[in-house]
Write a protein that holds these residues in place. Structure first.
Motif, PDB file in Angstrom:
ATOM      1  N   UNK A  71     -20.265  49.365  46.211  1.00 27.67           N
ATOM      2  CA  UNK A  71     -19.862  50.499  45.380  1.00 27.67           C
ATOM      3  C   UNK A  71     -19.165  50.043  44.099  1.00 27.67           C
ATOM      4  N   UNK A  72     -19.303  48.747  43.801  1.00 32.19           N
ATOM      5  CA  UNK A  72     -18.738  48.161  42.578  1.00 32.19           C
ATOM      6  C   UNK A  72     -17.266  48.533  42.409  1.00 32.19           C
ATOM      7  N   UNK A  73     -16.500  48.185  43.433  1.00 35.48           N
ATOM      8  CA  UNK A  73     -15.058  48.401  43.443  1.00 35.48           C
ATOM      9  C   UNK A  73     -14.670  49.851  43.151  1.00 35.48           C
ATOM     10  N   UNK A  74     -15.467  50.745  43.707  1.00 38.88           N
ATOM     11  CA  UNK A  74     -15.176  52.170  43.621  1.00 38.88           C
ATOM     12  C   UNK A  74     -15.857  52.890  42.477  1.00 38.88           C
ATOM     13  N   UNK A  75     -16.423  52.156  41.517  1.00 40.25           N
ATOM     14  CA  UNK A  75     -17.076  52.805  40.382  1.00 40.25           C
ATOM     15  C   UNK A  75     -18.172  53.761  40.835  1.00 40.25           C
ATOM     16  N   UNK A  76     -18.927  53.353  41.860  1.00 41.21           N
ATOM     17  CA  UNK A  76     -20.068  54.141  42.314  1.00 41.21           C
ATOM     18  C   UNK A  76     -19.701  55.158  43.392  1.00 41.21           C
ATOM     19  N   UNK A  77     -18.418  55.368  43.602  1.00 39.80           N
ATOM     20  CA  UNK A  77     -17.992  56.391  44.559  1.00 39.80           C
ATOM     21  C   UNK A  77     -18.128  57.789  43.980  1.00 39.80           C
ATOM     22  N   UNK A  78     -18.159  57.867  42.653  1.00 41.03           N
ATOM     23  CA  UNK A  78     -18.211  59.169  41.993  1.00 41.03           C
ATOM     24  C   UNK A  78     -16.852  59.829  41.838  1.00 41.03           C
ATOM     25  N   UNK A  79     -15.797  59.127  42.215  1.00 43.21           N
ATOM     26  CA  UNK A  79     -14.454  59.729  42.192  1.00 43.21           C
ATOM     27  C   UNK A  79     -13.615  59.298  40.999  1.00 43.21           C
ATOM     28  N   UNK A  80     -14.096  58.346  40.225  1.00 43.91           N
ATOM     29  CA  UNK A  80     -13.286  57.825  39.128  1.00 43.91           C
ATOM     30  C   UNK A  80     -13.498  58.636  37.857  1.00 43.91           C
ATOM     31  N   UNK A  81     -12.429  58.695  37.056  1.00 42.94           N
ATOM     32  CA  UNK A  81     -12.462  59.392  35.781  1.00 42.94           C
ATOM     33  C   UNK A  81     -11.879  58.485  34.696  1.00 42.94           C
ATOM     34  N   UNK A  82     -12.011  58.891  33.454  1.00 45.06           N
ATOM     35  CA  UNK A  82     -11.507  58.070  32.344  1.00 45.06           C
ATOM     36  C   UNK A  82     -10.010  57.824  32.455  1.00 45.06           C
ATOM     37  N   UNK A  83      -9.295  58.765  33.069  1.00 48.25           N
ATOM     38  CA  UNK A  83      -7.838  58.636  33.187  1.00 48.25           C
ATOM     39  C   UNK A  83      -7.407  57.849  34.428  1.00 48.25           C
ATOM     40  N   UNK A  84      -8.355  57.396  35.241  1.00 49.41           N
ATOM     41  CA  UNK A  84      -8.011  56.659  36.465  1.00 49.41           C
ATOM     42  C   UNK A  84      -7.300  55.353  36.130  1.00 49.41           C
ATOM     43  N   UNK A  85      -6.197  55.089  36.809  1.00 52.88           N
ATOM     44  CA  UNK A  85      -5.455  53.839  36.622  1.00 52.88           C
ATOM     45  C   UNK A  85      -5.250  53.173  37.973  1.00 52.88           C
ATOM     46  N   UNK A  86      -4.834  51.904  37.945  1.00 53.01           N
ATOM     47  CA  UNK A  86      -4.696  51.115  39.162  1.00 53.01           C
ATOM     48  C   UNK A  86      -3.323  50.459  39.181  1.00 53.01           C
TER      49      UNK A  86
END
Length: 327
Positions: A206-221
């Motif tokens: 899932x490419x470290x969550x990228x392909x989960x569909x849950x990430x947005x431009x404002x997502x931070x880690x």
């Protein structure tokens, strides 16, 4: 759940074509860990029919293996354990070390942490070019003969390195990074695996969550999360990848009535002798597994996906940032 399975050289039972990846369960580089949730996740995976559990000593510096061992107490017979060897760590960071002495030390540590007397699939985590591949392979073959491991695998190896390694033992599997966004193995490792009959354990599905569909431009880690060091999660690339995910989501929904997450896993499964590593550390993160089964992508689907990716990701980058140093 009707989980797809496949056979793997040296493993007496069929393995699920989705494996539970436990890097995040170790905590290190993923913002910490919740052991109770991790145990519940591993047990839920077994309940869903996912019997292949992939871990490594370096995931949390032993912590992931310990949690896997705890979760499998009383259920070891239901699981196919895949772990790794040949990384060491200290104040200088993580380094490759595939010497026979290091392997002998690590196997005993892993068996203890995993609470088992054998490991189903034992994989060299990264190629150590300072040690002849034949020497590393010969030591693993001794472990196989002794019954401490059932099958031998490698991770992040090239075909040439696998050829050298195979002089001294029979390879059952190779574990490379592979997902819709990271496809370098299609030029060499994937066709090699097909020719040699190796199972391909695709990590980063899932490419470290990228392909989960849950990430947005404002997502931070937070904290030491490895995505803070991943070029994909930095602008302007992040925007390109998010746009690709949005387009893939529309494609999956309109063409197959599926989520982008299910599409990402199905795409890997349709590439050949592949197993997709699904990283999770909470039971709810396993909820979409069933959607990856019971359908396939057509040749036209594959072409359309390639065109979509080419249109949206104009500055692609691979997973090279994850490679540890030599000694």
């Amino acid at each position: 759940m009707n989980v797809e399975t496949m056979r793997m050289e040296g493993i007496p039972v069929a393995v699920s074509r989705i494996a539970l990846g436990t890097w995040a369960i170790g905590g290190w580089m993923w913002g910490g860990a919740d052991d109770s949730a991790s145990v519940a996740t591993i047990q839920s995976a077994l309940d869903h029919g996912i019997n292949l559990i992939d871990t490594a000593p370096v995931y949390g510096f032993g912590h992931s293996e310990e949690v896997v061992g705890k979760a499998l107490a009383g259920r070891r017979h239901q699981a196919v354990i895949a772990t790794k060897v040949a990384l060491e760590w200290g104040e200088g960071g993580v380094r490759r070390n595939a010497t026979p002495a290091r392997i002998r030390l690590e196997i005993e540590d892993s068996l203890r942490r995993l609470r088992t007397d054998y490991i189903d699939l034992y994989q060299v985590h990264w190629p150590d070019t300072l040690v002849p591949f034949e020497d590393t392979a010969a030591e693993l073959e001794k472990l196989r003969i002794e019954g401490k491991i059932l099958a031998v695998g490698v991770s992040n190896f090239s075909p040439r390195q696998m050829d050298a390694f195979s002089v001294a033992t029979r390879l059952a599997a190779v574990q490379p990074p592979y997902n819709l966004f990271e496809r370098a193995i299609e030029a060499d490792v994937l066709p090699y695996a097909r020719e040699q009959g190796l199972a391909v354990l695709a990590y980063g599905a899932l490419c470290r969550g990228l392909l989960s569909g849950r990430m947005r431009a404002a997502t931070t880690f937070d904290g030491d999360d490895l995505r803070n060091a991943d070029p994909k999660f930095r602008q302007p690339r992040f925007a390109q990848y998010l746009a690709a995910v949005e387009a893939l989501s529309a494609f999956a929904r309109e063409r197959h009535g599926k989520s982008v997450l299910a599409l990402a896993i199905r795409w890997i499964l349709d590439q050949g002798p592949t197993v997709a590593l699904w990283g999770a550390r909470r039971p709810d993160q396993l909820s979409g597994i069933g959607d990856a089964f019971g359908w396939k992508l057509s040749a036209q689907d594959m072409e359309d996906i390639d065109a979509l990716l080419e249109r949206h990701v104009t500055d692609p980058v691979g997973p090279e940032f994850m490679a540890p140093s030599l000694r």
